[in-house]
Design a protein around this motif. Structure first.
Motif, short mmCIF file in Angstrom:
data_model
loop_
_atom_site.label_atom_id
_atom_site.label_comp_id
_atom_site.label_asym_id
_atom_site.label_seq_id
_atom_site.Cartn_x
_atom_site.Cartn_y
_atom_site.Cartn_z
N ASP A 102 0.84 -1.21 0.00
CA ASP A 102 0.00 0.00 0.00
C ASP A 102 0.88 1.26 0.00
N TYR A 103 1.93 1.22 0.79
CA TYR A 103 2.86 2.36 0.85
C TYR A 103 3.55 2.57 -0.49
N ILE A 104 3.97 1.48 -1.12
CA ILE A 104 4.66 1.58 -2.41
C ILE A 104 3.77 2.26 -3.45
N GLU A 105 2.48 1.97 -3.41
CA GLU A 105 1.55 2.56 -4.38
C GLU A 105 1.41 4.06 -4.18
N GLU A 106 1.72 4.54 -2.97
CA GLU A 106 1.59 5.98 -2.68
C GLU A 106 2.85 6.77 -3.05
N ILE A 107 3.95 6.07 -3.28
CA ILE A 107 5.22 6.75 -3.53
C ILE A 107 5.22 7.43 -4.91
N ILE A 108 5.69 8.64 -4.93
CA ILE A 108 5.94 9.33 -6.20
C ILE A 108 7.45 9.26 -6.44
N LEU A 109 7.86 8.35 -7.28
CA LEU A 109 9.27 8.09 -7.49
C LEU A 109 9.97 9.22 -8.21
N GLU A 110 11.29 9.32 -7.95
CA GLU A 110 12.09 10.32 -8.64
C GLU A 110 12.32 9.91 -10.10
N VAL A 162 8.10 -11.92 1.02
CA VAL A 162 9.16 -10.96 0.72
C VAL A 162 9.65 -11.12 -0.72
N LEU A 163 9.63 -12.34 -1.24
CA LEU A 163 10.00 -12.52 -2.65
C LEU A 163 8.99 -11.81 -3.56
N ILE A 164 7.72 -11.87 -3.19
CA ILE A 164 6.70 -11.14 -3.95
C ILE A 164 6.97 -9.64 -3.87
N LEU A 165 7.30 -9.15 -2.66
CA LEU A 165 7.64 -7.74 -2.48
C LEU A 165 8.85 -7.37 -3.33
N PHE A 166 9.86 -8.21 -3.31
CA PHE A 166 11.08 -7.98 -4.09
C PHE A 166 10.74 -7.79 -5.57
N ASN A 167 9.93 -8.67 -6.10
CA ASN A 167 9.58 -8.60 -7.52
C ASN A 167 8.76 -7.34 -7.83
N LYS A 168 7.93 -6.93 -6.88
CA LYS A 168 7.14 -5.71 -7.10
C LYS A 168 8.05 -4.49 -7.13
N LEU A 169 9.02 -4.45 -6.24
CA LEU A 169 9.98 -3.35 -6.22
C LEU A 169 10.77 -3.31 -7.53
N MET A 170 11.15 -4.49 -8.02
CA MET A 170 11.87 -4.55 -9.29
C MET A 170 11.02 -4.01 -10.43
N GLU A 171 9.74 -4.37 -10.45
CA GLU A 171 8.83 -3.91 -11.50
C GLU A 171 8.66 -2.39 -11.46
N LYS A 172 8.74 -1.83 -10.25
CA LYS A 172 8.59 -0.38 -10.09
C LYS A 172 9.85 0.38 -10.50
N GLY A 173 10.92 -0.34 -10.74
CA GLY A 173 12.17 0.32 -11.10
C GLY A 173 12.96 0.82 -9.92
N ILE A 174 12.64 0.33 -8.72
CA ILE A 174 13.35 0.74 -7.51
C ILE A 174 14.59 -0.14 -7.35
N LYS A 175 15.73 0.47 -7.10
CA LYS A 175 16.95 -0.28 -6.92
C LYS A 175 17.00 -0.87 -5.51
N ILE A 176 17.25 -2.18 -5.45
CA ILE A 176 17.21 -2.90 -4.18
C ILE A 176 18.62 -3.20 -3.70
N PHE A 177 18.88 -2.82 -2.45
CA PHE A 177 20.16 -3.12 -1.82
C PHE A 177 19.91 -4.11 -0.68
N LEU A 178 20.59 -5.23 -0.75
CA LEU A 178 20.50 -6.24 0.30
C LEU A 178 21.67 -6.06 1.25
N ILE A 179 21.37 -5.78 2.51
CA ILE A 179 22.42 -5.55 3.51
C ILE A 179 22.31 -6.63 4.58
N THR A 180 23.38 -7.38 4.74
CA THR A 180 23.37 -8.50 5.69
C THR A 180 24.57 -8.45 6.62
N GLY A 181 24.40 -9.00 7.80
CA GLY A 181 25.49 -9.10 8.75
C GLY A 181 26.37 -10.31 8.51
#
Length: 267
Positions: A102-110, A162-181
């Motif tokens: 829901d939040y992603i749908e509200e974002i106005i991307l750069e 989260v995999l579904i979320l990941f794919n949605k972010l990819m479709e939106k053109g948002i760059k995903i950074f995975l940060i792990t310890g």
């Protein structure tokens, strides 16, 4: 003028009161003697008290009111096992991811290449539930060598929501950074392989803990990495992790989302 009621009237009122009391007594006895209603045993009462305590304990953990805890209380083993394996954990994940969507749908991307999103890896993108089943769902102390052996197998399954979320972010053109310890030298390749095999493909960068960050808390380490990304010109729209240390500190992003994990605590 005599205002006293006739004796027959008084008798009638008392008779009605007596009948009402008799009916009430009969109904109460019938309810208490219901053959289908079993009395609560001491064992059941104790089990109910334990479940109530463990529910409160998990709530305190997820609300970050309980900090620096080392293990799940032994009496909560069955409760946490049930939570993680009988559907409620998955329902909670799905509910949170729905809110993220829901939040992603509200974002106005750069739409200038600066739109970014942060995802944690362990028990955010990929699940260690099978490993922690062997560790009594967190009742056993953390075993660094045991976890390293497990992670090297690269057999963690994807967290479906989260995999579904990941794919949605990819479709939106948002760059995903995975940060792990996870350690960069010992677990870097295994983590890359595990993520790829589970469908996490196309993210911008996987960032593991380098030698420079060994010994630093997750809050400090991940804060510094996010700060570097911001200095590179990225706008962090969202940050998702299963630990509070994933989403605390500096440059946490426009919105942060905490996924449930009552099995371990990372400071």
């Amino acid at each position: 003028m005599d205002l006293r009621q006739p004796s027959s009237t008084v008798y009638g009122m008392r008779l009605k009161e007596a009948i009402v009391l008799l009916i009430f007594a009969i109904c109460s006895k019938a309810a208490n003697s219901n053959p289908y209603r079993r009395p609560i045993t001491d064992t059941q009462e104790s089990a109910g008290a334990t479940a109530a305590y463990c529910l409160s304990w998990r709530l305190a953990v997820e609300a970050n009111n309980l900090r620096a805890w080392r293990t799940v209380p032994t009496q909560c083993l069955r409760y946490i096992e049930g939570y993680m394996t009988l559907g409620q954990y998955e329902r909670d994940l799905n509910f949170i991811v729905e809110n993220i969507n829901d939040y992603i749908e509200e974002i106005i991307l750069e739409n200038d290449g600066s739109d970014a999103w942060i995802l944690d890896v362990d028990d955010t993108c990929i699940s260690n539930l099978l490993y922690y089943k062997g560790k009594r769902f967190g009742c056993d102390p953390f075993d660094p060598m045991g976890f390293k052996t497990w992670a090297l197998k690269a057999e963690c399954s994807a967290v479906p929501a989260v995999l579904i979320l990941f794919n949605k972010l990819m479709e939106k053109g948002i760059k995903i950074f995975l940060i792990t310890g996870r350690d960069e030298i010992t677990l870097g390749q295994a983590t890359l392989d595990n993520l790829y095999n589970q469908g996490f493909i196309g993210y911008e960068r996987l960032i593991l803990r380098s030698k420079a960050y060994r010994g630093k808390s997750a809050v400090i380490y991940k804060s510094e990495i996010r700060k570097q990304l911001v200095e590179e010109g990225y706008k962090i729209w969202g940050n998702v992790g299963d630990q509070w240390s994933d989403i605390q500190g500096d440059c946490v992003g426009e919105r942060s989302f905490k996924l449930p994990n009552p099995m371990y605590f990372v400071p």
